[in-house]
Motif scaffolding. Structure first.
Motif, PDB file in Angstrom:
ATOM      1  N   LEU A 302      38.171  42.371  34.752  1.00 39.15           N
ATOM      2  CA  LEU A 302      37.585  41.290  35.538  1.00 39.15           C
ATOM      3  C   LEU A 302      37.210  41.725  36.949  1.00 39.15           C
ATOM      4  O   LEU A 302      36.191  41.312  37.498  1.00 39.15           O
ATOM      5  CB  LEU A 302      38.563  40.106  35.604  1.00 39.15           C
ATOM      6  CG  LEU A 302      38.783  39.323  34.303  1.00 39.15           C
ATOM      7  CD1 LEU A 302      39.827  38.240  34.505  1.00 39.15           C
ATOM      8  CD2 LEU A 302      37.468  38.702  33.830  1.00 39.15           C
ATOM      9  N   LYS A 303      38.043  42.545  37.534  1.00 40.51           N
ATOM     10  CA  LYS A 303      37.799  42.925  38.923  1.00 40.51           C
ATOM     11  C   LYS A 303      36.590  43.857  39.052  1.00 40.51           C
ATOM     12  O   LYS A 303      35.868  43.827  40.068  1.00 40.51           O
ATOM     13  CB  LYS A 303      39.045  43.602  39.509  1.00 40.51           C
ATOM     14  CG  LYS A 303      40.156  42.612  39.819  1.00 40.51           C
ATOM     15  CD  LYS A 303      41.308  43.292  40.533  1.00 40.51           C
ATOM     16  CE  LYS A 303      42.361  42.282  40.928  1.00 40.51           C
ATOM     17  NZ  LYS A 303      43.486  42.902  41.671  1.00 40.51           N
ATOM     18  N   LEU A 306      33.456  41.769  39.178  1.00 36.42           N
ATOM     19  CA  LEU A 306      33.452  41.010  40.423  1.00 36.42           C
ATOM     20  C   LEU A 306      33.103  41.898  41.607  1.00 36.42           C
ATOM     21  O   LEU A 306      32.377  41.489  42.528  1.00 36.42           O
ATOM     22  CB  LEU A 306      34.822  40.350  40.643  1.00 36.42           C
ATOM     23  CG  LEU A 306      35.158  39.163  39.727  1.00 36.42           C
ATOM     24  CD1 LEU A 306      36.593  38.692  39.967  1.00 36.42           C
ATOM     25  CD2 LEU A 306      34.181  38.019  39.944  1.00 36.42           C
ATOM     26  N   SER A 319      28.073  32.068  47.525  1.00 35.36           N
ATOM     27  CA  SER A 319      28.392  32.856  46.325  1.00 35.36           C
ATOM     28  C   SER A 319      29.464  33.898  46.635  1.00 35.36           C
ATOM     29  O   SER A 319      30.368  34.162  45.821  1.00 35.36           O
ATOM     30  CB  SER A 319      27.129  33.532  45.779  1.00 35.36           C
ATOM     31  OG  SER A 319      26.167  32.554  45.399  1.00 35.36           O
ATOM     32  N   GLN A 322      32.786  32.162  46.689  1.00 35.72           N
ATOM     33  CA  GLN A 322      33.275  31.815  45.358  1.00 35.72           C
ATOM     34  C   GLN A 322      33.802  33.038  44.624  1.00 35.72           C
ATOM     35  O   GLN A 322      34.824  32.980  43.922  1.00 35.72           O
ATOM     36  CB  GLN A 322      32.150  31.155  44.542  1.00 35.72           C
ATOM     37  CG  GLN A 322      31.728  29.784  45.057  1.00 35.72           C
ATOM     38  CD  GLN A 322      32.877  28.796  45.047  1.00 35.72           C
ATOM     39  OE1 GLN A 322      33.683  28.795  44.129  1.00 35.72           O
ATOM     40  NE2 GLN A 322      32.939  27.972  46.082  1.00 35.72           N
ATOM     41  N   VAL A 323      33.066  34.158  44.779  1.00 40.04           N
ATOM     42  CA  VAL A 323      33.552  35.400  44.151  1.00 40.04           C
ATOM     43  C   VAL A 323      34.906  35.793  44.725  1.00 40.04           C
ATOM     44  O   VAL A 323      35.821  36.235  44.002  1.00 40.04           O
ATOM     45  CB  VAL A 323      32.512  36.521  44.327  1.00 40.04           C
ATOM     46  CG1 VAL A 323      33.084  37.859  43.854  1.00 40.04           C
ATOM     47  CG2 VAL A 323      31.244  36.214  43.573  1.00 40.04           C
ATOM     48  N   ASN A 325      37.117  33.762  46.020  1.00 39.17           N
ATOM     49  CA  ASN A 325      38.110  32.828  45.486  1.00 39.17           C
ATOM     50  C   ASN A 325      38.516  33.196  44.064  1.00 39.17           C
ATOM     51  O   ASN A 325      39.688  33.134  43.689  1.00 39.17           O
ATOM     52  CB  ASN A 325      37.558  31.398  45.511  1.00 39.17           C
ATOM     53  CG  ASN A 325      37.503  30.838  46.919  1.00 39.17           C
ATOM     54  OD1 ASN A 325      38.263  31.269  47.790  1.00 39.17           O
ATOM     55  ND2 ASN A 325      36.600  29.896  47.155  1.00 39.17           N
ATOM     56  N   ILE A 326      37.528  33.575  43.255  1.00 36.59           N
ATOM     57  CA  ILE A 326      37.844  33.998  41.877  1.00 36.59           C
ATOM     58  C   ILE A 326      38.761  35.215  41.890  1.00 36.59           C
ATOM     59  O   ILE A 326      39.724  35.314  41.114  1.00 36.59           O
ATOM     60  CB  ILE A 326      36.539  34.284  41.100  1.00 36.59           C
ATOM     61  CG1 ILE A 326      35.742  32.982  40.901  1.00 36.59           C
ATOM     62  CG2 ILE A 326      36.848  34.928  39.755  1.00 36.59           C
ATOM     63  CD1 ILE A 326      34.380  33.205  40.284  1.00 36.59           C
ATOM     64  N   ASN A 327      38.505  36.119  42.772  1.00 33.92           N
ATOM     65  CA  ASN A 327      39.314  37.333  42.878  1.00 33.92           C
ATOM     66  C   ASN A 327      40.754  36.999  43.266  1.00 33.92           C
ATOM     67  O   ASN A 327      41.716  37.540  42.702  1.00 33.92           O
ATOM     68  CB  ASN A 327      38.685  38.278  43.897  1.00 33.92           C
ATOM     69  CG  ASN A 327      39.245  39.692  43.760  1.00 33.92           C
ATOM     70  OD1 ASN A 327      39.912  40.014  42.776  1.00 33.92           O
ATOM     71  ND2 ASN A 327      38.978  40.525  44.741  1.00 33.92           N
ATOM     72  N   ARG A 328      40.913  36.069  44.230  1.00 31.41           N
ATOM     73  CA  ARG A 328      42.247  35.673  44.643  1.00 31.41           C
ATOM     74  C   ARG A 328      42.986  34.944  43.513  1.00 31.41           C
ATOM     75  O   ARG A 328      44.177  35.179  43.283  1.00 31.41           O
ATOM     76  CB  ARG A 328      42.171  34.751  45.874  1.00 31.41           C
ATOM     77  CG  ARG A 328      41.776  35.464  47.157  1.00 31.41           C
ATOM     78  CD  ARG A 328      42.124  34.619  48.374  1.00 31.41           C
ATOM     79  NE  ARG A 328      41.482  33.296  48.326  1.00 31.41           N
ATOM     80  CZ  ARG A 328      40.284  33.044  48.824  1.00 31.41           C
ATOM     81  NH1 ARG A 328      39.569  34.008  49.389  1.00 31.41           N
ATOM     82  NH2 ARG A 328      39.766  31.821  48.760  1.00 31.41           N
ATOM     83  N   ILE A 329      42.275  34.071  42.827  1.00 31.94           N
ATOM     84  CA  ILE A 329      42.911  33.328  41.723  1.00 31.94           C
ATOM     85  C   ILE A 329      43.375  34.283  40.630  1.00 31.94           C
ATOM     86  O   ILE A 329      44.475  34.151  40.069  1.00 31.94           O
ATOM     87  CB  ILE A 329      41.939  32.277  41.168  1.00 31.94           C
ATOM     88  CG1 ILE A 329      41.696  31.182  42.209  1.00 31.94           C
ATOM     89  CG2 ILE A 329      42.490  31.663  39.885  1.00 31.94           C
ATOM     90  CD1 ILE A 329      40.610  30.199  41.816  1.00 31.94           C
ATOM     91  N   ILE A 330      42.559  35.258  40.307  1.00 33.71           N
ATOM     92  CA  ILE A 330      42.944  36.237  39.274  1.00 33.71           C
ATOM     93  C   ILE A 330      44.191  37.006  39.703  1.00 33.71           C
ATOM     94  O   ILE A 330      45.141  37.188  38.917  1.00 33.71           O
ATOM     95  CB  ILE A 330      41.769  37.198  38.993  1.00 33.71           C
ATOM     96  CG1 ILE A 330      40.614  36.447  38.299  1.00 33.71           C
ATOM     97  CG2 ILE A 330      42.230  38.370  38.131  1.00 33.71           C
ATOM     98  CD1 ILE A 330      39.372  37.282  38.126  1.00 33.71           C
TER      99      ILE A 330
END
Length: 488
Positions: A302-303, A306, A319, A322-323, A325-330
């Motif tokens: 995933l990383k 990203l 954008s 959001q990317v 945020n996705i990285n932090r959530i993962i």
């Protein structure tokens, strides 16, 4: 503390929590109860035997006196000197008496309720107080009892017999000679029955001395036997329970992270348990490793996309956010999933091992901060080393960012808890922000950088270990004070 509370505490602390204590206390109680019962039984049997022997002895003396007793004209005749020498010695402790029914009503009312009075006594009875009552068994029967003479206990053996008493002959010898043989035959001496009771009395003190000597020696030997049996039982129990102690030691080593498997060199009953526990440990370790490998592969897969997206030219700021945020959530969810708190019962690590590594690393990253570490080397954190590193690392990193010059790390154990304090000399954290700082994506104004995810991960990990994480003001340094409390 009331008696009921004490009994409840003893029952819970001794019998409910320790199999060894149960067995040892049960064995001790068995010996402590059994030996006194045996002692009382033996002592009672010895007393009965001594009394039976004394009865046989007095019976033999009675027959010897009965054999030489004669009754003539209503009088009991016995030799002045008897064959048994103790009957002839004053106050020898062995006496012979002969009693007969009394025809004196006045004497009966004043002295002898059983209508008996002493008609003969041995020389040894001189100077002794006459008994108030004498036993009177039925004719031809015997009686064995105890009486008091001069306020001293005595044994008495009594036997009732009936003698034929010859009446006096009237007339002169010449008249008897002139009479015919037929007349002589028809005028034989008339006889009458004369009942008597022979009593043999013996001082009981000699018998009591023998019984007391036997009792003393018996209980002395029983005490010796008690000590020997207690030592043997204790040794036997400790030898029998030795596999359990070794089993417990190996479990403690597994809990502290000093081993991963139990040996199977146990008795049959424990060997089955050890084998099943080893299988459980292997399955859990393999499963946890598979989870971590799968999560690591997922994070890598995933990383990488990203990171490629973030490097794209012309990507709008929204954008990019959001990317990120996705990285932090993962990262956050992966860290939570990799926690070993669910299987922490068989994990363990020395807290000093983790804190020393963290302090060395932080000293290099923040050379201007004076970090003081006060860690008890005996403290064991019952969990995964990586989890403890993650929890402390996030808090220490934030504390270093907030500190001005000093930071203090304290690790100690109170027996049932492991307590960790992280203090700094920064501005501190206001009470309004002390709860919000643990929320994902929120950080205090004290920290100039970071995404606010580290403390949230630390709080989740602490919670998964049934621990507590709180923030207060440091009394020593004046800044924030983070406190970890874990069950030990």
């Amino acid at each position: 503390m009331t008696n009921n509370a004490i009994k409840t505490w003893l029952a819970e602390s001794i019998f409910s929590r320790s199999l060894k204590a149960r067995l040892i206390v049960s064995a001790l109680l068995f010996v402590l109860l059994l030996l006194p019962v045996i002692g009382f039984a033996l002592n009672d049997a010895f007393k009965e035997q001594m009394l039976a022997s004394a009865k046989e002895e007095l019976s033999a003396y009675m027959y010897s006196v009965l054999a030489i007793t004669e009754v003539e004209q209503g009088q009991v005749l016995l030799p002045e000197v008897l064959l048994e020498n103790r009957f002839n010695l004053i106050n020898s402790g062995l006496y012979a008496l002969v009693s007969a029914p009394s025809n004196d009503d006045k004497l009966d009312q004043l002295l002898l309720r059983h209508k008996q009075h002493i008609v003969w006594s041995s020389a040894s009875f001189q100077g002794q107080e006459k008994p108030y009552r004498l036993p009177k068994p039925a004719m031809g029967q015997m009686d064995f009892a105890e009486i008091q003479i001069n306020n001293k206990p005595h044994l008495i053996f009594s036997f009732s017999a009936n003698f034929a008493s010859h009446a006096a002959i009237s007339g002169s010898a010449s008249e008897a000679e002139s009479s015919s043989p037929e007349a002589n035959s028809s005028s034989a001496n008339p006889t009458s029955n004369f009942p008597v009771t022979i009593h043999i009395i013996k001082d009981k003190r000699a018998l009591l001395i023998q019984i007391n000597a036997f009792t003393s020696k018996l209980w002395n030997w029983l005490w010796v036997i008690l000590v020997v049996l207690l030592g043997l039982q204790l040794s036997w129990l400790l030898w029998t329970l030795k596999p359990l102690a070794r089993f417990t030691d190996e479990l403690n080593r597994v809990e502290q992270g000093q081993g991963t498997q139990l040996s199977q060199d146990y008795p049959q009953e424990l060997n089955v348990v050890a084998k099943q526990l080893n299988g459980l440990l292997r399955n859990e370790q393999n499963q946890r490793q598979r989870y971590r490998n799968a999560l690591a592969d997922l994070a890598h897969s995933l990383k990488t996309p990203l990171a490629i997206i973030q490097t794209q030219q012309g990507l709008s700021p929204s954008s990019q956010e959001q990317v990120a945020n996705i990285n932090r959530i993962i990262s956050y969810q992966l860290r939570r999933a990799q926690s070993a708190a669910g299987s922490a019962w068989h994990l363990g690590v020395q807290a000093e091992k983790v804190t020393s590594k963290l302090c060395r690393t932080l000293n290099k990253i923040y050379p201007h901060i004076d970090i003081h570490c006060h860690v008890d080397q005996q403290v064991i954190f019952r969990g995964d080393e990586g989890d403890l590193t993650e929890m402390l690392g996030n808090v220490l990193d934030n504390a270093c960012k907030a500190a001005k010059h000093q930071l203090r790390l304290t690790v100690l154990s109170t027996g049932d808890q492991v307590i960790i304090h992280v203090e700094d000399d920064g501005k501190g954290i206001s009470q309004e922000k002390q709860q919000g700082i643990f929320e994902r994506g929120v950080r205090a104004d004290t920290y100039a950088q970071g995404h606010g995810i580290g403390l949230a991960i630390s709080l989740d990990l602490v919670t998964s270990y049934q621990g507590q994480l709180s923030i207060t003001e440091s009394a020593h340094l004046g800044g924030a004070k983070f406190s970890f409390i874990f069950p030990n």
